[in-house]
Design an enzyme around this catalytic site. Structure first.
Site, PDB file in Angstrom:
ATOM      1  N   SER A 161       0.834  -1.209   0.000  1.00 45.42           N
ATOM      2  CA  SER A 161       0.000   0.000   0.000  1.00 45.42           C
ATOM      3  C   SER A 161       0.864   1.253   0.000  1.00 45.42           C
ATOM      4  O   SER A 161       0.368   2.338  -0.296  1.00 45.42           O
ATOM      5  CB  SER A 161      -0.865   0.061   1.254  1.00 45.42           C
ATOM      6  N   GLU A 195      -4.182   0.054  -8.800  1.00 47.05           N
ATOM      7  CA  GLU A 195      -3.151   1.030  -9.140  1.00 47.05           C
ATOM      8  C   GLU A 195      -1.936   0.234  -9.631  1.00 47.05           C
ATOM      9  O   GLU A 195      -1.417  -0.609  -8.889  1.00 47.05           O
ATOM     10  CB  GLU A 195      -2.771   1.862  -7.908  1.00 47.05           C
ATOM     11  N   ASN A 199      -4.747   6.788  -1.766  1.00 46.12           N
ATOM     12  CA  ASN A 199      -4.469   7.140  -0.371  1.00 46.12           C
ATOM     13  C   ASN A 199      -3.883   8.546  -0.263  1.00 46.12           C
ATOM     14  O   ASN A 199      -4.155   9.267   0.690  1.00 46.12           O
ATOM     15  CB  ASN A 199      -3.530   6.120   0.276  1.00 46.12           C
TER      16      ASN A 199
END
Ligand SMILES: NC(=O)c1ccc[n+]([C@@H]2O[C@H](COP(=O)([O-])OP(=O)(O)OC[C@H]3O[C@@H](n4cnc5c(N)ncnc54)[C@H](O)[C@@H]3O)[C@@H](O)[C@H]2O)c1
Length: 413
Positions: free
Chosen positions: A119, A152, A190
């Site tokens: 992430s 992504e 994010n």
């Protein structure tokens, strides 16, 4: 190259979901974890997911059995000598990922693409730990992997064009929506989401709105849930960690608040602990229409934080644009840096976090000049974190009003 056989490292929340997504596309999968019990747990959750598809009549029982049988759980490296692709979804620590990628590099044939579902960690750093940095790529799927459409796709410094194309093509085969994002802290979703969450926390600390009214305003704007509900759902500890990380990387735009750390200190971590900004029945998401019960200790915590702290000169009354504009401005920064193409921003935010109203459509509706003026007005009162991205000024100066011109303008940045 067509991916016919893949491996997934880590049979936890994401790994199990990714293995299922791959198997459902007819790809043979090795699912590896460190202990047999973790492998079994992952396989059991995949089986439950397939069972629910049978119940919903999306699949017949023989179809589900066939797809489930495409996944082979293991704790060994057997079978890695002929995989086309590996997706790593082990724990989010750099040392562990470096160790895993070093091992994968030794175990897999030189043609194998090595992807990570990290992430936040650096794809370039992970790639450097292999002898094939051109074949290492980020494939950031969202939780739950079976349901969330966005992936992504993040190249590292040395990732080849072919590797990126293969990752994009694989995502399409998996019925996902891939968006290419250049490596940057937080990648895209994010990176855009956290200024919004963080600003909601600033609003709370200033005492100009309650969590529930901010949440309602965000939902009315077009988000699937408000920031405080999302913070509680994601975990206050996780969000506190990500906010500190992004602040360290980007500086003042991600200026952190104190309330997250105060809640973490009290073990009030959101849904998983039974209390965060709201009180929860442990582990259960709130029913939509249910009235929310605020954490009874929240106001005391906030009062302690406010004590002795300078409040902004003239806090305006709460307006949802205060939390949306930082997300919009971060999108402009990402476009200005070449991290993402403008046309992909709204797609990523829709399929990565359920924003039903395109973020950049805010500019289309209100105009870039309005966005700039609002950012400047907030900057005057609330400081540097509202400084508008220079590309926004350039667009306003250039008289750009819509996406077509925005794309054209970005192409020459
Ligand atoms: N959970 C999310 O919402 C989410 C979303 C997107 C990306 N991610 C990323 O996905 C990755 C996995 O997250 P998760 O939530 O599935 O974690 P998790 O804790 O649910 O699962 C991790 C699994 O990896 C296993 N593991 C640890 N070391 C291993 C090794 N050397 N070899 C094989 N398996 C090993 C663990 O035993 C565990 O089963 C992390 O990098 C995380 O940042 C998580």
């Amino acid at each position: 190259m067509k991916v016919e056989k893949a491996a997934v490292i880590g049979a936890g929340t994401m790994g199990a979901g990714i293995a299922q997504v791959l198997s459902q596309a007819g790809i043979e999968v090795i699912l590896k974890d460190v202990k047999q019990e973790f492998v079994e747990r992952g396989l059991a959750s995949i089986q439950r997911m397939y069972e629910s598809r049978v119940k919903k009549e999306v699949l017949t029982q023989p179809e589900a059995d066939h797809l489930f049988a495409m996944i082979q759980g293991t704790t060994s490296w057997e079978g890695f000598a002929d995989v086309d692709l590996v997706i790593e979804a082990a724990l989010e620590t750099i040392d562990l990922k470096l160790e895993i990628f070093g091992e994968l590099d030794r175990r897999c044939p030189s043609r194998t693409i090595l992807a990570t579902n990290t992430s936040a960690l650096s794809i370039s750093e992970i790639a450097q730990h292999t002898k094939r940095p051109d074949k290492v790529v980020g494939m950031h799927l969202f939780n739950p992997a079976q349901a969330m459409k966005l992936v992504e796709v993040i190249p590292g410094i040395e990732t080849s064009h072919q590797t990126v194309e293969l990752a994009l093509e694989l995502c399409r085969e998996l019925h996902k929506i891939p968006v290419k994002v250049e490596e940057c802290p937080g990648f895209l979703v994010n990176r855009l989401l956290f200024p919004y969450l963080n600003e909601a926390l600033h609003v709370l600390e200033e005492g100009i709105a309650e969590p529930e009214s901010v949440d309602k305003a965000a939902v009315a704007f077009g988000l699937p849930m408000g920031p405080f509900t999302l913070l509680d759902m994601t975990g206050i500890d996780v969000c506190s960690h990500v906010t500190s990380f992004l602040y360290g990387e980007y500086g003042v735009r991600f200026e952190p608040v104190s309330i997250l750390k105060s809640l973490v200190g009290k073990g009030q971590l959101g849904q998983k602990s039974g209390c965060g900004f709201y009180v929860h029945e442990k582990g259960k998401p709130p029913a939509k229409e249910e009235p929310r019960k605020l954490n009874p200790e929240l106001n005391d915590l906030l009062a302690t934080i406010r004590k002795g702290r300078m409040q902004p000169k003239a806090s305006r009354t709460f307006d949802v644009n205060r939390v949306i504009l930082p997300m919009f401005n971060e999108a402009i920064y990402a476009i200005q840096e070449g991290v993402v193409q403008a046309k992909d921003v709204d797609v990523a935010m829709e399929f990565g976090c359920g924003l039903t109203r395109g973020l950049l459509s805010l500019a289309e509706e209100k105009g870039f000049a309005w966005c700039l003026a609002e950012m400047e007005a907030y900057q005057e009162v609330l400081g540097e974190r509202f400084r508008p991205a220079w590309l926004l000024r350039k667009l306003v100066r250039g008289g750009v009003h819509d996406f077509t011109r925005l794309h054209a303008a970005v192409a020459v940045v």
